[in-house]
Design a protein around this motif. Structure first.
Motif, PDB file in Angstrom:
ATOM      1  N   LEU A  65       0.836  -1.200   0.000  1.00 35.92           N
ATOM      2  CA  LEU A  65       0.000   0.000   0.000  1.00 35.92           C
ATOM      3  C   LEU A  65       0.875   1.256   0.000  1.00 35.92           C
ATOM      4  N   ALA A  66       1.915   1.285   0.816  1.00 40.18           N
ATOM      5  CA  ALA A  66       2.823   2.437   0.844  1.00 40.18           C
ATOM      6  C   ALA A  66       3.457   2.658  -0.527  1.00 40.18           C
ATOM      7  N   GLN A  67       3.809   1.574  -1.199  1.00 44.50           N
ATOM      8  CA  GLN A  67       4.376   1.693  -2.547  1.00 44.50           C
ATOM      9  C   GLN A  67       3.344   2.216  -3.536  1.00 44.50           C
ATOM     10  N   ARG A  68       2.110   1.794  -3.394  1.00 42.75           N
ATOM     11  CA  ARG A  68       1.050   2.321  -4.273  1.00 42.75           C
ATOM     12  C   ARG A  68       0.816   3.801  -4.024  1.00 42.75           C
ATOM     13  N   PHE A  69       0.865   4.220  -2.773  1.00 44.76           N
ATOM     14  CA  PHE A  69       0.741   5.648  -2.468  1.00 44.76           C
ATOM     15  C   PHE A  69       1.808   6.420  -3.238  1.00 44.76           C
ATOM     16  N   GLN A  70       3.028   5.900  -3.206  1.00 41.77           N
ATOM     17  CA  GLN A  70       4.136   6.576  -3.866  1.00 41.77           C
ATOM     18  C   GLN A  70       3.958   6.563  -5.391  1.00 41.77           C
ATOM     19  N   ARG A  71       3.658   5.399  -5.950  1.00 38.90           N
ATOM     20  CA  ARG A  71       3.490   5.271  -7.412  1.00 38.90           C
ATOM     21  C   ARG A  71       2.355   6.120  -7.946  1.00 38.90           C
ATOM     22  N   GLU A  72       1.264   6.135  -7.216  1.00 33.89           N
ATOM     23  CA  GLU A  72       0.073   6.830  -7.693  1.00 33.89           C
ATOM     24  C   GLU A  72       0.003   8.270  -7.169  1.00 33.89           C
ATOM     25  N   ALA A  73       1.055   8.694  -6.464  1.00 34.32           N
ATOM     26  CA  ALA A  73       1.146  10.052  -5.915  1.00 34.32           C
ATOM     27  C   ALA A  73      -0.070  10.420  -5.069  1.00 34.32           C
ATOM     28  N   THR A  74      -0.625   9.440  -4.401  1.00 33.02           N
ATOM     29  CA  THR A  74      -1.773   9.674  -3.541  1.00 33.02           C
ATOM     30  C   THR A  74      -1.352  10.363  -2.245  1.00 33.02           C
ATOM     31  N   VAL A  75      -0.241   9.893  -1.668  1.00 38.19           N
ATOM     32  CA  VAL A  75       0.257  10.419  -0.406  1.00 38.19           C
ATOM     33  C   VAL A  75       1.782  10.465  -0.472  1.00 38.19           C
ATOM     34  N   ASP A  76       2.368  11.569  -0.075  1.00 34.79           N
ATOM     35  CA  ASP A  76       3.821  11.680  -0.028  1.00 34.79           C
ATOM     36  C   ASP A  76       4.367  10.761   1.056  1.00 34.79           C
ATOM     37  N   GLN A  77       5.491  10.105   0.788  1.00 35.17           N
ATOM     38  CA  GLN A  77       6.045   9.151   1.750  1.00 35.17           C
ATOM     39  C   GLN A  77       6.397   9.804   3.080  1.00 35.17           C
ATOM     40  N   SER A  78       6.618  11.102   3.107  1.00 31.47           N
ATOM     41  CA  SER A  78       6.923  11.781   4.368  1.00 31.47           C
ATOM     42  C   SER A  78       5.715  11.854   5.284  1.00 31.47           C
ATOM     43  N   ARG A  79       4.538  11.491   4.771  1.00 31.93           N
ATOM     44  CA  ARG A  79       3.307  11.511   5.574  1.00 31.93           C
ATOM     45  C   ARG A  79       2.792  10.113   5.876  1.00 31.93           C
ATOM     46  N   VAL A  80       3.562   9.072   5.528  1.00 32.71           N
ATOM     47  CA  VAL A  80       3.164   7.690   5.791  1.00 32.71           C
ATOM     48  C   VAL A  80       3.985   7.148   6.948  1.00 32.71           C
ATOM     49  N   ILE A  81       3.299   6.622   7.953  1.00 32.01           N
ATOM     50  CA  ILE A  81       3.964   5.971   9.081  1.00 32.01           C
ATOM     51  C   ILE A  81       3.469   4.538   9.130  1.00 32.01           C
ATOM     52  N   LEU A  82       4.402   3.603   9.051  1.00 24.44           N
ATOM     53  CA  LEU A  82       4.056   2.189   9.137  1.00 24.44           C
ATOM     54  C   LEU A  82       3.927   1.810  10.606  1.00 24.44           C
ATOM     55  N   ILE A  83       2.913   1.012  10.919  1.00 30.47           N
ATOM     56  CA  ILE A  83       2.666   0.583  12.294  1.00 30.47           C
ATOM     57  C   ILE A  83       2.519  -0.933  12.326  1.00 30.47           C
ATOM     58  N   SER A  84       2.800  -1.521  13.479  1.00 30.89           N
ATOM     59  CA  SER A  84       2.648  -2.969  13.631  1.00 30.89           C
ATOM     60  C   SER A  84       2.877  -3.366  15.081  1.00 30.89           C
ATOM     61  N   THR A  85       2.493  -4.602  15.379  1.00 31.20           N
ATOM     62  CA  THR A  85       2.817  -5.183  16.678  1.00 31.20           C
ATOM     63  C   THR A  85       4.163  -5.898  16.617  1.00 31.20           C
ATOM     64  N   TYR A  86       4.700  -6.090  15.411  1.00 30.84           N
ATOM     65  CA  TYR A  86       6.004  -6.750  15.251  1.00 30.84           C
ATOM     66  C   TYR A  86       7.120  -5.854  15.776  1.00 30.84           C
ATOM     67  N   ALA A  87       8.176  -6.485  16.262  1.00 25.76           N
ATOM     68  CA  ALA A  87       9.359  -5.742  16.680  1.00 25.76           C
ATOM     69  C   ALA A  87      10.033  -5.166  15.438  1.00 25.76           C
ATOM     70  N   GLU A  88      10.550  -3.973  15.571  1.00 22.33           N
ATOM     71  CA  GLU A  88      11.196  -3.296  14.439  1.00 22.33           C
ATOM     72  C   GLU A  88      12.320  -4.146  13.851  1.00 22.33           C
ATOM     73  N   GLU A  89      13.065  -4.828  14.713  1.00 28.67           N
ATOM     74  CA  GLU A  89      14.182  -5.661  14.244  1.00 28.67           C
ATOM     75  C   GLU A  89      13.708  -6.764  13.296  1.00 28.67           C
ATOM     76  N   ASP A  90      12.487  -7.237  13.491  1.00 31.42           N
ATOM     77  CA  ASP A  90      11.943  -8.303  12.646  1.00 31.42           C
ATOM     78  C   ASP A  90      11.570  -7.803  11.257  1.00 31.42           C
ATOM     79  N   LEU A  91      11.506  -6.482  11.097  1.00 27.01           N
ATOM     80  CA  LEU A  91      11.054  -5.896   9.834  1.00 27.01           C
ATOM     81  C   LEU A  91      12.120  -5.050   9.137  1.00 27.01           C
ATOM     82  N   TRP A  92      13.358  -5.055   9.642  1.00 27.28           N
ATOM     83  CA  TRP A  92      14.405  -4.161   9.134  1.00 27.28           C
ATOM     84  C   TRP A  92      14.477  -4.118   7.614  1.00 27.28           C
ATOM     85  N   GLU A  93      14.587  -5.274   7.007  1.00 28.63           N
ATOM     86  CA  GLU A  93      14.784  -5.313   5.559  1.00 28.63           C
ATOM     87  C   GLU A  93      13.608  -4.678   4.817  1.00 28.63           C
ATOM     88  N   LEU A  94      12.412  -5.031   5.210  1.00 24.68           N
ATOM     89  CA  LEU A  94      11.219  -4.470   4.570  1.00 24.68           C
ATOM     90  C   LEU A  94      11.071  -2.979   4.853  1.00 24.68           C
TER      91      LEU A  94
END
Length: 130
Positions: A65-94
């Motif tokens: 979804l974040a990539q679609r926002f960027q591709r379709e210029a719907t939302v600037d990436q500076s206004r997107v915050i990813l959230i999750s219950t996962y630990a940040e270390e588990d998601l580093w690469e992504l």
């Protein structure tokens, strides 16, 4: 002026809890969605200052979804915050490849944390650092 937030998460319980928390802290939740298509459809009318996107949207991906926002210029990436219950270390690469301002664990969600990210004052390594 109230910070205008849009929340994308597939959990109705979390959507309700996050909306209640953020509104209690002075934010205006201008929209919620539980799927990628619903978020894209509702985003134009909402005109949010920030979009909180769960990285795991059931069978869909918040990263996509974040990539679609960027591709379709719907939302600037500076206004997107990813959230999750996962630990940040588990998601580093992504997180490192994600077009987003930052990652915020759901347990740390607050209006202050969101404002710090948007203002660039949050003391964090962010999604781009391994």
């Amino acid at each position: 002026m109230a910070l205008r937030c849009f929340i994308v998460d597939d959990s109705p319980h979390f959507l309700t809890a996050a909306q209640t928390l953020l509104e209690r802290e002075g934010c205006a939740v201008v929209g919620v969605a539980s799927t990628t298509e619903e978020a894209l459809r509702r985003m134009a009318d909402a005109d949010p200052d920030v979009v909180l996107v769960d990285v795991n949207l059931g069978s869909e991906s918040g990263f996509d979804l974040a990539q679609r926002f960027q591709r379709e210029a719907t939302v600037d990436q500076s206004r997107v915050i990813l959230i999750s219950t996962y630990a940040e270390e588990d998601l580093w690469e992504l997180l490192g490849a994600a077009p987003a301002a930052a990652y915020l664990p759901k347990s740390q969600l607050s209006a202050i944390a969101i404002r710090r990210i948007l203002d660039g004052t949050q003391d964090q390594s962010g999604p781009r650092s391994p």
